[in-house]
Scaffold this active site. Structure first.
Site, PDB file in Angstrom:
ATOM      1  N   MET A  68      -3.345  -7.176  -7.675  1.00 15.89           N
ATOM      2  CA  MET A  68      -2.782  -8.261  -8.464  1.00 15.89           C
ATOM      3  C   MET A  68      -3.852  -9.225  -8.973  1.00 15.89           C
ATOM      4  O   MET A  68      -3.717 -10.437  -8.905  1.00 15.89           O
ATOM      5  CB  MET A  68      -1.717  -8.999  -7.641  1.00 15.89           C
ATOM      6  CG  MET A  68      -0.585  -8.102  -7.207  1.00 15.89           C
ATOM      7  SD  MET A  68       0.074  -7.069  -8.546  1.00 15.89           S
ATOM      8  CE  MET A  68       1.142  -8.213  -9.357  1.00 15.89           C
ATOM      9  N   LYS A  86     -14.800 -14.793 -11.524  1.00 15.15           N
ATOM     10  CA  LYS A  86     -14.445 -13.363 -11.480  1.00 15.15           C
ATOM     11  C   LYS A  86     -15.674 -12.503 -11.646  1.00 15.15           C
ATOM     12  O   LYS A  86     -15.873 -11.491 -10.983  1.00 15.15           O
ATOM     13  CB  LYS A  86     -13.426 -13.058 -12.576  1.00 15.15           C
ATOM     14  CG  LYS A  86     -12.603 -11.804 -12.363  1.00 15.15           C
ATOM     15  CD  LYS A  86     -11.611 -11.577 -13.490  1.00 15.15           C
ATOM     16  CE  LYS A  86     -10.392 -12.445 -13.377  1.00 15.15           C
ATOM     17  NZ  LYS A  86      -9.389 -11.955 -12.413  1.00 15.15           N
ATOM     18  N   ILE A 144      -6.485  -9.708 -12.458  1.00 19.00           N
ATOM     19  CA  ILE A 144      -6.841  -9.215 -13.785  1.00 19.00           C
ATOM     20  C   ILE A 144      -8.273  -8.700 -13.735  1.00 19.00           C
ATOM     21  O   ILE A 144      -9.177  -9.402 -13.267  1.00 19.00           O
ATOM     22  CB  ILE A 144      -6.701 -10.351 -14.827  1.00 19.00           C
ATOM     23  CG1 ILE A 144      -5.220 -10.775 -14.909  1.00 19.00           C
ATOM     24  CG2 ILE A 144      -7.198  -9.892 -16.188  1.00 19.00           C
ATOM     25  CD1 ILE A 144      -4.984 -12.044 -15.666  1.00 19.00           C
ATOM     26  N   GLY A 152       0.781  -1.228   0.000  1.00 20.09           N
ATOM     27  CA  GLY A 152       0.000   0.000   0.000  1.00 20.09           C
ATOM     28  C   GLY A 152       0.815   1.281   0.000  1.00 20.09           C
ATOM     29  O   GLY A 152       0.298   2.340   0.371  1.00 20.09           O
ATOM     30  N   HIS A 157       2.425   0.723 -13.170  1.00 21.77           N
ATOM     31  CA  HIS A 157       3.196  -0.481 -13.448  1.00 21.77           C
ATOM     32  C   HIS A 157       4.687  -0.139 -13.412  1.00 21.77           C
ATOM     33  O   HIS A 157       5.095   0.876 -14.001  1.00 21.77           O
ATOM     34  CB  HIS A 157       2.795  -1.036 -14.825  1.00 21.77           C
ATOM     35  CG  HIS A 157       3.483  -2.302 -15.185  1.00 21.77           C
ATOM     36  ND1 HIS A 157       3.107  -3.525 -14.678  1.00 21.77           N
ATOM     37  CD2 HIS A 157       4.567  -2.543 -15.981  1.00 21.77           C
ATOM     38  CE1 HIS A 157       3.913  -4.460 -15.160  1.00 21.77           C
ATOM     39  NE2 HIS A 157       4.795  -3.886 -15.955  1.00 21.77           N
ATOM     40  N   ASN A 161      -3.962   2.227 -13.840  1.00 20.11           N
ATOM     41  CA  ASN A 161      -3.021   1.312 -13.181  1.00 20.11           C
ATOM     42  C   ASN A 161      -1.624   1.908 -13.208  1.00 20.11           C
ATOM     43  O   ASN A 161      -1.268   2.655 -14.121  1.00 20.11           O
ATOM     44  CB  ASN A 161      -3.004  -0.038 -13.914  1.00 20.11           C
ATOM     45  CG  ASN A 161      -2.101  -1.055 -13.229  1.00 20.11           C
ATOM     46  OD1 ASN A 161      -2.188  -1.247 -12.019  1.00 20.11           O
ATOM     47  ND2 ASN A 161      -1.224  -1.692 -13.993  1.00 20.11           N
TER      48      ASN A 161
END
Ligand SMILES: Nc1nc2c(c(=O)[nH]1)N[C@@H](CN(C=O)c1ccc(C(=O)N[C@@H](CCC(=O)O)C(=O)O)cc1)CN2
Ligand SMILES: NCC(=O)N[C@@H]1O[C@H](COP(=O)([O-])[O-])[C@@H](O)[C@H]1O
Length: 186
Positions: free
Chosen positions: A89, A64, A91, A14, A108, A106
């Site tokens: 983490m 999902k 999808i 976090g 990355h 997001n």
């Protein structure tokens, strides 16, 4: 006039969530922290900042779509307009993606399209690259294939370890993500 509301999705430490919360000039209110890992350290940080949390265990759902329908309900209840993934983490599937089309961002730890997916820092380090970096992008149905919003390079030094490289990358993340949020959230 009240601020636009946003949610952060996180699975781990976090530090990006904390950087977002510590940014005094954020043009939105972080009204929910969603986490897929009970006990994740980000939850302690959310409590410290007084941000409501919703924790779920993906394995408790059939698929999902089932858990993302619940996540969308929680986001609507919290009047959320933007979703910021910060070390989430999972999808994101079509259910959540369609509910927040063009409003899920997001961060990355590589210069996409290089080194997508998990362990991007390790991938760049093992590949012997001289430079890697940070990307902030909108997400789409692919993994780390969405439109890039901002990137910043981070040079890999001769005496770097993966840990020292990660530390420098995360310092860039903690500055870049709040700056991007300021730019895109109106
Ligand atoms: N639709 C999208 N979802 C997500 C994106 C994206 O670009 N499009 N970015 C990721 C973050 N991420 C790498 O940047 C990433 C996260 C998770 C995975 C993954 O394979 N997860 C598996 C299993 C996870 C687990 O078992 O803990 C899964 O969810 O099936 C790959 C890349 C965030 N989501
Ligand atoms: N594939 C996505 C990915 O690797 N994301 C990365 O997870 C870390 C989360 O750290 P944090 O929990 O301390 O913010 C961050 O470095 C972020 O770039």
């Amino acid at each position: 006039m009240s601020l636009v509301k946003a949610a952060v999705f996180a699975s781990g430490t976090g530090s990006n969530f904390q950087a977002i919360m510590e940014n005094a000039n954020l043009p939105c209110e972080i009204s929910l922290l969603i986490c897929d890992k009970p006990g994740a350290r980000v939850l302690e940080k959310a409590k410290k900042f007084g941000v409501p949390t919703f924790v779920f265990k993906p394995k408790e759902y059939t698929n999902k779509e089932e858990y993302e329908k619940l996540l969308v309900e929680k986001l609507r209840e919290a009047d959320v307009s933007w979703v910021f993934l910060a070390g989430y983490m999972r999808i994101v599937g079509p259910t959540l993606l369609s509910a927040y089309e063009g409003r899920i961002v997001n961060i990355h730890p590589s210069l996409l399209p290089k080194f997508p997916g998990k362990d991007a820092i390790g991938q760049a380090f093992q590949a012997g690259e001289n430079v890697t970096g940070v990307t902030v992008h909108f997400i789409d149905e692919g993994i780390d294939t969405g439109p890039i919003i901002a990137q910043e390079p981070v040079y890999i030094l001769a005496d770097d370890t993966e840990e020292s490289l990660k530390d420098r990358i995360q310092k860039v993340e903690h500055r870049l993500y709040p700056r991007v949020i300021q730019k895109i959230v109106k």
